[in-house]
Motif scaffolding. Structure first.
Motif, PDB file in Angstrom:
ATOM      1  N   LEU B   8      64.452  70.956  51.309  1.00 48.45           N
ATOM      2  CA  LEU B   8      63.961  72.379  50.592  1.00 48.45           C
ATOM      3  C   LEU B   8      64.167  73.638  50.656  1.00 48.45           C
ATOM      4  CD1 LEU B   8      60.724  70.906  53.485  1.00 48.45           C
ATOM      5  CD2 LEU B   8      61.291  70.512  50.534  1.00 48.45           C
ATOM      6  N   ASN B  22      53.230  76.922  49.737  1.00 44.45           N
ATOM      7  CA  ASN B  22      53.284  75.131  49.727  1.00 44.45           C
ATOM      8  C   ASN B  22      53.961  73.791  48.628  1.00 44.45           C
ATOM      9  OD1 ASN B  22      52.410  75.910  52.493  1.00 44.45           O
ATOM     10  ND2 ASN B  22      50.130  75.906  51.632  1.00 44.45           N
ATOM     11  N   GLU B  23      54.071  74.300  48.055  1.00 45.62           N
ATOM     12  CA  GLU B  23      54.116  73.916  45.858  1.00 45.62           C
ATOM     13  C   GLU B  23      55.296  73.372  46.330  1.00 45.62           C
ATOM     14  OE1 GLU B  23      52.980  76.160  43.736  1.00 45.62           O
ATOM     15  OE2 GLU B  23      51.100  74.298  43.232  1.00 45.62           O
ATOM     16  N   GLU B  25      57.528  71.158  47.737  1.00 44.32           N
ATOM     17  CA  GLU B  25      57.790  69.910  48.074  1.00 44.32           C
ATOM     18  C   GLU B  25      56.919  69.519  47.574  1.00 44.32           C
ATOM     19  OE1 GLU B  25      56.949  69.230  52.469  1.00 44.32           O
ATOM     20  OE2 GLU B  25      58.419  67.592  52.177  1.00 44.32           O
ATOM     21  N   GLN B  27      54.967  66.273  47.289  1.00 44.98           N
ATOM     22  CA  GLN B  27      54.191  65.040  47.977  1.00 44.98           C
ATOM     23  C   GLN B  27      54.780  63.872  48.029  1.00 44.98           C
ATOM     24  OE1 GLN B  27      53.190  66.183  51.206  1.00 44.98           O
ATOM     25  NE2 GLN B  27      53.339  68.714  50.320  1.00 44.98           N
ATOM     26  N   TRP B  28      54.602  63.839  46.203  1.00 46.18           N
ATOM     27  CA  TRP B  28      54.927  61.972  46.008  1.00 46.18           C
ATOM     28  C   TRP B  28      55.424  62.172  45.504  1.00 46.18           C
ATOM     29  CZ3 TRP B  28      49.065  61.694  43.723  1.00 46.18           C
ATOM     30  CH2 TRP B  28      48.587  61.301  45.304  1.00 46.18           C
ATOM     31  N   HIS B  85      55.443  54.775  52.359  1.00 45.55           N
ATOM     32  CA  HIS B  85      55.680  56.029  52.486  1.00 45.55           C
ATOM     33  C   HIS B  85      53.940  57.509  53.349  1.00 45.55           C
ATOM     34  CE1 HIS B  85      51.473  57.831  50.074  1.00 45.55           C
ATOM     35  NE2 HIS B  85      52.103  58.895  49.620  1.00 45.55           N
ATOM     36  N   LEU B  86      54.028  56.585  54.041  1.00 46.34           N
ATOM     37  CA  LEU B  86      52.609  57.420  54.749  1.00 46.34           C
ATOM     38  C   LEU B  86      52.663  57.862  55.555  1.00 46.34           C
ATOM     39  CD1 LEU B  86      49.750  54.740  54.886  1.00 46.34           C
ATOM     40  CD2 LEU B  86      49.595  57.158  53.491  1.00 46.34           C
ATOM     41  N   GLY B  87      52.643  59.391  55.967  1.00 46.41           N
ATOM     42  CA  GLY B  87      52.648  59.555  57.175  1.00 46.41           C
ATOM     43  C   GLY B  87      52.844  59.456  58.081  1.00 46.41           C
ATOM     44  N   MET B 105      41.156  56.854  46.229  1.00 48.86           N
ATOM     45  CA  MET B 105      42.275  56.315  47.268  1.00 48.86           C
ATOM     46  C   MET B 105      41.538  55.092  47.615  1.00 48.86           C
ATOM     47  SD  MET B 105      45.048  57.224  48.537  1.00 48.86           S
ATOM     48  CE  MET B 105      45.987  58.615  47.897  1.00 48.86           C
ATOM     49  N   ILE B 190      42.526  58.628  39.978  1.00 48.19           N
ATOM     50  CA  ILE B 190      43.358  58.608  40.810  1.00 48.19           C
ATOM     51  C   ILE B 190      43.878  59.798  40.540  1.00 48.19           C
ATOM     52  CG2 ILE B 190      44.883  58.341  42.280  1.00 48.19           C
ATOM     53  CD1 ILE B 190      44.216  55.889  43.770  1.00 48.19           C
ATOM     54  N   PHE B 191      45.191  59.925  39.640  1.00 47.74           N
ATOM     55  CA  PHE B 191      45.273  60.341  39.054  1.00 47.74           C
ATOM     56  C   PHE B 191      44.054  61.778  38.306  1.00 47.74           C
ATOM     57  CE2 PHE B 191      49.764  60.300  40.677  1.00 47.74           C
ATOM     58  CZ  PHE B 191      49.382  58.677  40.953  1.00 47.74           C
ATOM     59  N   ILE B 194      41.585  64.048  39.080  1.00 44.71           N
ATOM     60  CA  ILE B 194      42.533  65.250  40.171  1.00 44.71           C
ATOM     61  C   ILE B 194      42.301  67.133  38.882  1.00 44.71           C
ATOM     62  CG2 ILE B 194      43.960  66.318  40.970  1.00 44.71           C
ATOM     63  CD1 ILE B 194      42.680  64.447  42.280  1.00 44.71           C
ATOM     64  N   TRP B 200      47.833  65.280  34.519  1.00 45.11           N
ATOM     65  CA  TRP B 200      46.617  64.258  35.193  1.00 45.11           C
ATOM     66  C   TRP B 200      45.549  64.397  34.710  1.00 45.11           C
ATOM     67  CZ3 TRP B 200      48.223  64.144  41.148  1.00 45.11           C
ATOM     68  CH2 TRP B 200      49.789  64.206  41.152  1.00 45.11           C
ATOM     69  N   GLN B 345      53.790  67.166  39.808  1.00 44.45           N
ATOM     70  CA  GLN B 345      53.926  68.137  40.646  1.00 44.45           C
ATOM     71  C   GLN B 345      55.339  68.946  40.833  1.00 44.45           C
ATOM     72  OE1 GLN B 345      53.843  65.561  45.021  1.00 44.45           O
ATOM     73  NE2 GLN B 345      54.398  63.744  42.954  1.00 44.45           N
TER      74      GLN B 345
ATOM     75  N   TYR C 148      47.458  62.903  49.116  1.00 38.81           N
ATOM     76  CA  TYR C 148      45.897  63.050  48.664  1.00 38.81           C
ATOM     77  C   TYR C 148      45.037  64.581  48.525  1.00 38.81           C
ATOM     78  CZ  TYR C 148      43.079  61.045  44.650  1.00 38.81           C
ATOM     79  OH  TYR C 148      42.145  60.511  43.505  1.00 38.81           O
ATOM     80  N   LYS C 165      53.518  64.751  60.597  1.00 40.83           N
ATOM     81  CA  LYS C 165      53.334  64.600  59.654  1.00 40.83           C
ATOM     82  C   LYS C 165      52.071  64.048  59.117  1.00 40.83           C
ATOM     83  CE  LYS C 165      57.805  62.651  59.873  1.00 40.83           C
ATOM     84  NZ  LYS C 165      58.656  63.739  59.319  1.00 40.83           N
TER      85      LYS C 165
END
Lengths: 151, 397, 238
Positions: B8, B22-23, B25, B27-28, B85-87, B105, B190-191, B194, B200, B345, C148, C165
């Protein structure tokens, strides 16, 4: 009915039934209480530990400081700005377990000259040229009585 | 976490302009690029199969089972990049027990289950049931039991029952077509839904995703058909291949038209986000958008296959063109997903700057992981083709 | 007849609307929290960002902020420069010479606790939500970390906590609110540029702020129902 459906329909019914049973077992109890979330989460979040005190907690014991600072330019400030989180000291009031500094770095957070800071809101100096022979602001300015003894 | 923080800091040094803190990183990453890619292949392969079944394009018959089995192999693997990929992948089941009706989603769990169980598995079962029964009688030992189980114990191979297989399979395919649209359309939604992200947020997003899915699915089946025929040392049915190529051509035109419309509209209206998106497209997305997605992935195959629609060309040359075009399309559609997910992103939602993205090699979101997730469906497909070879099926009644 | 028809139609539309869009209403009882920020009073001291990190276990690294302050410098040629070094915790400098500056000011940012929040709308499992008193919160035991919501927030308020996380963001210090104690950023602000209050209380501090100032929200065209009202929000702030 053709033999395929005679086999498939019961299979699907069993599958869906199993799914519903597992779902019922897995859904958290308080889910849906207030909305589409675990109702108990509100309490969990509300019961989080604090790490920072507030002025009221400080003044509870240090009312004499409050009386002094009442007439000063710093009257409306919260103690935690300069003295840090302070909760450790509130829980365990010893001398020395709270921050008491008057460094250029700390005071400069507010008082360093910056064109975006309106002069009528906050008094500013260029700290690099302001009395460089004194290391800390508090060498001359007592933070609770800022102008006392200053020309 | 040390590596992550170091990464980072590196990204911080590459920030251009101002981004919300915060941007930094993204995320996807590549795993979320892979998921729409894989479900797109599924939807596209299925639509190709349904062209034969429902719209009676008989000449496509040689690719019918291949398309279905390809769809199944990829569908089985589709949730894997998503869950990994989920936390908290161990909580992934929550999407099935408490899906949030307002979230696009959340549909994932049920659309996926529906498509897998009701559409694909059933259609394949109806098509192969008679063969499972026959194979269970021909084989011995363990395989005999396997085929018995696969036939679900419905061992009646009389003409009347087989006609029921046909009829039910047809109904499933008809249901399957809108289901395939939903399976991939919701990913586009989903995209597309937003509003925070102007790259998107467009009405066309589900439609664009769907058409690019169909393009990629058809290209995949085309390439696989050629490769598998070559491996089996059998002659390629050129009438079939030409028709697959033609459908690829039509779909590619539609897809290109839709994506162009989206961009032309964006450029013409030039609303608030236009300036930063303009810099994005000409800067960080330059190669992946103009080079890979549009140039190599769309225009070259369009021209190449387009030539085949107008001029008579020798069989060998046609095969080469189909193979190369198919592969280029597959690469191009991958980059289309990349440009949407990563591109969206890279710029700040304040429209004042950019962050950067570096694809790592190792790690849970690294290139090697992505390659593994992409290779797995091919392995599963090979297994399925061994278990249920389309070329050993019984003759149709 | 027409009235009955309209009533029937609106009652048919309402549940449909509730299904698709998030639209929280003020509660019948209890407060409905909102925030007010006076840009003319912010001096960019960074104490809010610092205090927030102390209180809420936000990671120290400069990539995770529940609140931060931006310094805007508008040059005479119209160019807009924005910066937020470590979210304002590291202080600000002004490299541009004063003669070239047209205007410069500070803008604090934090979660807007939207009434029609797009972030809670998109959560697939129900791990983020608006509390009955109007605070957007995250259930960190239920969040699956899909990010999301981070994508859906137009204001960049959310991040994924690198250790837990799960998604994380400003909670308006809900644990302090519930005890009648001010959120740390409000408590610590030396100029009281940041205030909060009950939007239902017509005599309260926040509603007085709204009455006395020309207030605006960030990105009003997105219809997020933002409850963070700024005084002196100008065109270049986004």
């Amino acid at each position: 009915m053709p033999p395929q459906l005679k086999r498939l329909i019961p299979l699907f019914v069993v599958f869906i039934g199993l799914f519903l049973i597992v779902r019922h077992l897995l859904i958290p109890d308080s889910f849906g209480q207030y909305g589409h979330y675990r109702g108990i989460a509100l309490e969990e979040i509300a019961s989080k530990e604090m790490n920072v005190a507030n002025k009221a907690m400080c003044v509870d014991c240090h009312y004499e400081v409050q009386e002094i600072i009442e007439n000063d330019v710093h009257a409306d400030l919260s103690c935690i700005i300069c003295h840090g989180a302070g909760l450790e000291h509130v829980d365990n009031p010893e001398a020395g377990n709270i921050q008491k500094i008057g460094t250029r770095e700390l005071c400069g957070s507010c008082h360093e000259l910056n064109p975006a800071r309106p002069m009528d809101i906050i008094f500013q100096v260029d700290l690099s040229t302001h009395n460089p022979e004194f290391e800390n602001c508090s060498d001359c300015h007592h933070p609770h009585q800022v102008w006392e003894g200053i020309q | 976490m040390e590596n992550h923080i170091q990464h980072l800091f590196e990204m911080l040094s590459r920030v251009e302009g101002y981004i919300y803190p915060n941007e930094i990183e993204l995320q996807w990453g590549i795993l979320v690029v892979l998921y729409p890619y894989i479900t797109g292949l599924v939807a596209g392969a299925f639509i190709l199969a349904s062209l034969e079944r429902v719209f009676k394009v008989k000449v496509l018959r040689p690719t019918y089972q291949l398309a279905l089995l390809t769809a199944l192999a990829f569908l089985i693997c589709a949730p894997l990049p998503l869950v990994s990929h989920l936390g908290h992948p161990e909580r992934a089941y929550e999407i099935m027990i408490t899906p949030h009706a307002k979230s696009a989603m959340a549909i994932f769990g049920f659309v996926y289950l529906w498509y897998l169980m009701v559409v694909l598995l059933l259609e394949i079962w109806f098509d192969y049931r008679r063969d499972f029964v026959v194979w269970s009688q021909e084989k011995k030992g363990f395989m005999r039991t396997v085929y018995r189980i696969l036939s679900l114990g419905v061992s009646d191979t009389s003409e009347r029952t087989v006609r029921w297989d046909e009829r039910l399979g047809y109904i499933i395919t008809v249901i399957g077509i809108p289901s395939a649209f939903l399976l991939h359309g919701y990913v586009g939604f989903i995209f597309g839904s937003i509003k925070a992200n102007p790259w998107w947020s467009t009405v066309l997003m589900p439609v664009i995703f769907l058409f690019s899915a169909m393009v990629s699915g058809i290209a995949l089946v085309m390439v696989l058909y050629m490769v598998i025929s070559h491996l089996r040392k059998v002659k390629i049915d050129m009438a079939c291949l030409d028709m697959v190529g033609r459908y690829l051509f039509y779909m590619l035109i539609l897809d290109f038209a839709l994506e162009s419309l989206d961009q032309v509209h964006r450029i013409y209206e030039a609303e608030e986000s236009f300036d930063i998106l303009h810099v994005l497209v000409n800067g960080r997305l330059n190669y992946t958008l103009f080079g890979f997605q549009i140039g190599l992935g769309t225009l070259v195959p369009l021209i190449a296959i387009g030539i085949l629609q107008v001029f008579k060309v020798k069989e060998q040359v046609r095969k080469a063109i189909y193979l190369v075009s198919g592969i280029l399309v597959l690469i191009g559609i991958f980059f289309m997903r990349w440009n949407v997910v990563i591109g969206g992103q890279l710029f700040s939602k304040g429209f004042h700057g950019f962050t950067d993205f570096k694809l790592g090699l190792v790690g849970s979101e690294g290139l090697f992981m992505a390659i593994m997730w992409m290779a797995l469906p091919f392995a599963i497909l090979a297994f399925l083709l061994w278990l249920m070879p389309p070329w050993k099926k019984q003759e149709a009644i | 007849m027409a009235a009955a028809g309209t009533l029937l139609l609106t009652s048919a539309v309402k549940p449909f609307q509730m299904l698709l869009i998030a639209s929280e209403q003020p509660p019948e009882e209890g407060p409905w929290w909102g925030i007010g920020i006076d840009i003319t009073k912010c001096i960019g001291c960074g104490m809010c960002a610092r205090g927030c990190k102390m209180e809420n276990d936000v990671p120290d690294e400069p990539f995770y902020f529940r609140t931060w302050v931006e310094q805007y410098t508008i040059l005479n040629n119209g160019e807009v420069l924005i910066e937020s070094p470590n979210g304002s915790i590291d202080g600000f400098s002004q490299p541009v010479a004063e003669e070239e500056i047209f205007k410069t000011f500070f803008v604090p940012k934090l979660c807007n606790h939207c009434a029609k929040s797009p972030c809670t709308q998109v959560c697939p499992v129900g791990a983020t939500f608006e509390s009955p008193d109007g605070v957007a919160l995250i259930d960190e035991k239920y969040c699956i970390g899909c990010a999301y919501c981070v994508q859906a927030c137009p204001y960049g308020c959310r991040y994924i906590h690198p250790e837990k996380k799960v998604a994380d963001k400003c909670t308006l210090c809900y644990h302090r609110l519930k005890q009648g104690i001010d959120p740390v950023c409000m408590e610590i602000c030396p100029t009281k540029a940041r205030i909060y209050g009950d939007l239902k209380d017509r005599d309260g501090e926040l509603v007085k702020f709204l009455r006395d100032h020309d207030y605006q929200v960030l990105k009003p065209h997105l219809n997020t129902g933002s409850k963070l009202f700024y005084n002196a929000l100008t065109a270049e702030i986004s």
